[in-house]
Design an enzyme around this catalytic site. Structure first.
Site, PDB file in Angstrom:
ATOM      1  CD  GLU A  98      10.515   4.347  12.198  1.00 17.10           C
ATOM      2  OE1 GLU A  98       9.960   3.273  12.475  1.00 17.10           O
ATOM      3  OE2 GLU A  98      10.665   4.744  11.029  1.00 17.10           O
ATOM      4  CG  ASP A 138      -0.218  -0.183   2.538  1.00 12.88           C
ATOM      5  OD1 ASP A 138       0.945  -0.662   2.532  1.00 12.88           O
ATOM      6  OD2 ASP A 138      -0.800   0.137   3.593  1.00 12.88           O
ATOM      7  CG  ASP A 190       7.895   6.072   8.671  1.00 11.90           C
ATOM      8  OD1 ASP A 190       7.768   5.494   9.761  1.00 11.90           O
ATOM      9  OD2 ASP A 190       7.756   5.505   7.568  1.00 11.90           O
TER      10      ASP A 190
END
Length: 656
Positions: free
Chosen positions: A406, A342, A377
Site C-alpha cells: 500500500e 493513536d 500498510d
C-alpha cells in the site's frame, strides 16, 4: 548484444512474471555489413530443463529481436540470448536477387551447396534432416539440373523448417544470463474485495451502542462475496486495538467508551500483532473463517501494519523500537495534514536486528494459521532493505506467500518497493480520471514498469473516496469498476463501493462515518433487491474476466484513438497459442470517462494489434449488453454515461 529485456538494473534484482503470463523477451542484436543475422532465446527452467525459442525482428530499423513465451513453472528462471550469422537466410536472400538477374548463378548455387554439405555433417541433427541436406546440396551443385529446379530449393518447406528450428549459424555470440522470478498465478491475477469483519453481523444494543461482529458472523458474508466473482478477501488488521488516544467517529479525538477505534492502532493489554481482537473471536474462530473462505473459493489477505498503539506490549518491552522526542514523549504517526495520535511508528534504525526477528516471527505465525497473502500498510515509510530481506526470507521458506504494497508515494520509491520484492502494489489509479491521464497511466503500467511492478487497481479504500466518485454518481462507479477490471489482471473493491457510497467527510477524501472508526453494518441484500446495488455489474465484470484470458495479462494493453476527449479506447489481445482454448482472444474497451455526459464520436483502431490484417471487418459483441455490431478500423460510437458508459467488446471469430 545490448538491452536484454526483461531485466532490472543489470540483473541486480530478478524481473517478475507469474505462472501463465505471456512474457515478452527482447534484445538488440546487429552485425556489420549486409549479411543477415538471427537470434535465439535460451531458457533454463527452475528444474534445469533447457529450451530454445526463435526470436523475430521487431520494428524495422531498430535491430530489436523479440519473442513471447509463457513461463509455466514457479521459481527462478534464467535466460540468455544467442545471436548468430544466419548463413541460410543470407544465402537465400542473395540467391533470390542474383539468380533471377543471372548474376554469378553457378557460383551462388555452389555456395548454397557447400553450406548444406557443412550442415549435413552435423551429427547432432536428425538423420532424415541430414540426408535431405545432402540431397539438396547435390542438386544445387549439379549444373545438369535446371536453374528453375535448383532455384525452387530456396522455398523448399523441409529445408526452411529445419533451418527455423535449428538455424545454420556462424559467428555466434551469447549474452550473460538474466533472471526472471516466476511466482504463482494469484500473485499476478485476482479480484479483491475488502470488508471489516467487525461490521459484518454487528448488532445495535438497546442503549444505542454496537456489539461487534465476529469471524463467525462475518463468514455469513463470504458466499455473497464469492458469488460476485471475487477470489481474494482482504481484512484490515484483526488485532487488539489500543485505548490510549483512541479515535472516535470521523477521526475525532473524543472517543466514547463504546467506540471501537481504528484497527490500525494495533496493540493493547490483550496482545499485539500475533493476537486476535477478543471481539472478533479466538484462533479457533479465525480458523473457522479461513476454512469457510476456502470453501467459497476465497483466499484471505491479512493486513500487516508495522506500527503500534501506545498500549502495545512493544512500547514497554521494547521502547527502543520507537522515536523518543526531546520532551520524553514518543513520536506518533503523521501524514500532514493527517495526524494519527493513536499510532506510534516503528523506528527501524533502532535495533534493526531485533525488529527483523520479531516481524519474521509474526509473519510466520500467521502463515502457520493459513494466511498466504499480506497487504502491507505504508511500506514506503520503512527501509527498502528491510522489505528486501523479509520477502526473501519468507519466500525462501514459503514460495506461495506474496505481499501487496500500500504505497501511495513518489514514483521512484513506489517502483523501488516492487523491485526489491513486493509482488503487487497499489497505484495512482484513483487519481487518473481523464482520457489523457488514463492513456498515459495504462501505457506505463503495461509497457514501462511491468517487469517489476504488478498493479492492483483498487477503485476505493477506507481512506480514499475520490472526488470523481463523490460527484460522479452511479456512472462514475461503473466507469471506474470497468476500467480497473479490464486494464490490469488484478483489481479491488472496498465494501460500500457496491452500494454507491459517495458522501465524503467534509475536508477529507474519505467516506463520512468512516468505517475505520466505527461499525458500518450494511444491508447488501436489501439494496440489491431495490436495484440500488452495483453487485450485478461487478459480478458481470468478474465473469468476463474469468472467461477471457486476454484480461489475465498486463503487458498486452494497447491504446487506440478517438475523436473525443472523453472517450478512452484500448484493447487487450492474446494469441491462440497462449489462451489454452485454441482461439485467440481480443477485447476492445471503449469508455466514456466523463460520468456527466452523453458522448458520440468516431474511434480509430489499429486492428493489427489484435491479430487482424489492415482493412478487416469483424464482428464484435458487447459483453455488457449483448449487442452485436460489425466493425472495422473506424467506427461510430455513442456512450450514455447515465445508462451504459462502457463498451467491453469481444472480437468474434478469431482463430489465428
Amino acid at each position: 548484444m545490448l538491452d536484454l529485456s526483461p531485466q532490472l538494473n543489470d540483473n541486480l534484482w530478478p524481473a517478475k512474471a507469474f505462472v501463465g503470463e505471456a512474457v515478452p523477451f527482447a534484445a538488440t542484436a546487429f552485425r556489420e555489413g549486409h549479411d543477415l543475422i538471427g537470434a535465439m532465446l535460451l531458457l533454463t527452467a527452475p528444474d534445469g530443463t533447457e529450451s530454445q525459442h526463435p526470436m523475430s525482428p521487431g520494428a524495422p530499423g531498430t535491430d530489436r529481436w523479440e519473442t513471447l513465451v509463457t513461463l509455466g513453472a514457479q521459481g527462478r528462471w534464467t535466460y540468455r540470448v544467442r545471436a548468430y550469422a544466419d548463413d541460410w537466410a543470407t544465402w537465400r536472400h542473395n540467391a533470390a536477387l542474383k539468380i533471377p538477374a543471372e548474376v554469378d548463378v553457378e557460383l551462388t548455387f555452389l555456395i548454397g551447396s557447400a553450406l548444406l554439405t557443412r550442415e549435413s555433417a552435423d551429427k547432432s541433427r536428425p538423420l532424415a534432416e541430414r540426408r535431405a541436406f545432402t540431397a539438396a546440396a547435390k542438386t544445387l551443385a549439379d549444373p545438369a539440373t535446371s536453374v528453375a529446379t535448383r532455384f525452387a530449393l530456396l522455398a523448399d518447406p523441409k529445408l526452411n523448417a529445419a533451418a527455423a528450428v535449428r538455424p545454420m549459424a556462424g559467428l555466434e555470440s551469447v549474452s550473460e544470463p538474466r533472471t526472471v522470478l516466476v511466482e504463482r498465478t494469484r500473485a499476478g491475477v485476482g479480484s479483491w474485495y475488502e470488508f471489516f469483519p467487525r461490521s459484518e453481523g454487528a448488532v445495535k444494543r438497546v442503549d444505542g451502542s454496537w456489539q461487534s461482529g465476529t469471524f463467525r458472523t462475518a463468514a455469513d458474508r463470504l458466499p455473497a462475496v464469492a458469488a460476485m466473482g471475487f477470489d481474494v478477501l482482504y481484512l484490515p488488521p484483526i488485532h487488539p486495538i489500543g485505548r490510549s488516544f483512541r479515535k472516535g467517529p470521523n477521526n475525532t479525538l473524543n472517543a466514547g467508551p463504546n467506540d471501537p477505534g481504528s484497527p490500525w492502532a494495533i496493540g493493547s493489554a490483550d496482545g499485539g500483532h500475533d493476537a486476535i481482537h477478543p471481539d472478533l473471536g479466538t484462533v479457533d474462530d479465525f480458523s473457522f473463517f479461513l476454512a469457510a473462505a476456502r470453501d467459497n473459493g476465497l483466499e484471505i489477505a491479512l493486513d500487516l501494519a508495522l506500527q503500534a498503539s501506545p498500549d502495545h506490549p512493544w512500547v514497554t518491552e521494547h521502547p527502543e523500537w520507537f522515536t523518543t522526542l526531546p520532551d520524553g514523549s514518543i513520536a506518533y504517526a503523521e501524514n500532514p495534514p493527517k495526524k494519527y495520535q493513536d499510532i506510534y511508528p516503528v523506528n527501524f534504525d533502532n535495533d534493526p536486528l531485533g525488529i527483523r526477528a520479531e516481524v519474521l516471527r509474526i509473519v510466520r505465525h500467521w502463515i502457520g494459521l493459513g494466511v498466504s497473502i499480506f497487504r502491507v500498510d505504508n511500506p514506503h515509510t520503512k527501509p527498502l532493505d528491510f522489505w528486501e530481506w523479509l520477502i526473501r526470507e519468507i519466500n525462501a521458506e514459503f514460495p506461495d506467500v506474496f505481499f501487496l504494497a500500500e504505497a501511495f508515494t513518489r514514483p521512484a520509491l513506489l517502483q523501488g518497493l516492487g523491485k526489491v520484492g513486493f509482488q503487487q502494489s497499489y497505484t495512482y489509479f484513483t487519481w487518473r480520471n481523464t482520457k489523457e491521464e488514463l492513456s498515459e497511466f495504462f501505457e506505463g503500467l503495461a509497457h514501462e514498469t511491468a517487469d517489476f511492478l504488478r498493479p492492483n487497481l483498487f477503485v476505493n479504500t477506507p481512506d480514499i473516496l475520490s472526488e470523481y466518485l463523490q460527484f460522479g454518481g452511479p456512472a462514475a462507479f461503473k466507469i471506474r469498476a470497468a476500467l480497473a477490471a479490464t486494464a490490469a489482471p488484478t483489481w479491488g473493491v472496498y465494501a460500500g463501493f457496491d452500494l454507491f457510497e459517495s458522501v465524503a467527510r467534509p475536508g477529507a477524501e474519505e467516506n463520512i462515518d468512516n468505517e475505520k472508526y466505527q461499525y458500518r453494518p450494511r444491508d447488501f441484500a436489501a439494496a440489491e433487491a431495490a436495484g440500488a446495488s452495483l453487485a450485478p455489474y461487478l459480478t458481470r465484470l468478474n465473469r468476463i474476466r474469468s472467461e477471457h484470458p486476454a484480461l489475465g495479462q498486463l503487458r498486452n494493453l494497447d491504446i487506440h484513438s478517438s475523436e473525443d476527449d472523453g472517450i478512452l479506447v484500448y484493447s487487450k489481445f492474446l494469441d491462440a497459442s497462449f489462451t489454452g482454448t485454441g482461439q485467440a482472444d481480443a477485447l476492445i474497451i471503449v469508455a466514456n470517462v466523463d460520468p456527466h455526459s452523453v458522448r458520440q464520436t468516431v474511434v480509430h483502431l489499429d486492428v493489427t494489434r489484435f491479430g487482424l490484417p489492415r482493412g478487416s471487418s469483424f464482428v464484435v459483441e458487447d459483453l455488457i449488453t449483448g449487442a452485436v455490431w460489425t466493425w472495422s478500423a473506424d467506427n461510430f460510437v455513442r456512450l450514455d454515461a447515465f445508462t451504459e458508459p462502457v463498451h467491453i467488446l469481444h472480437v468474434k471469430g478469431l482463430t489465428q
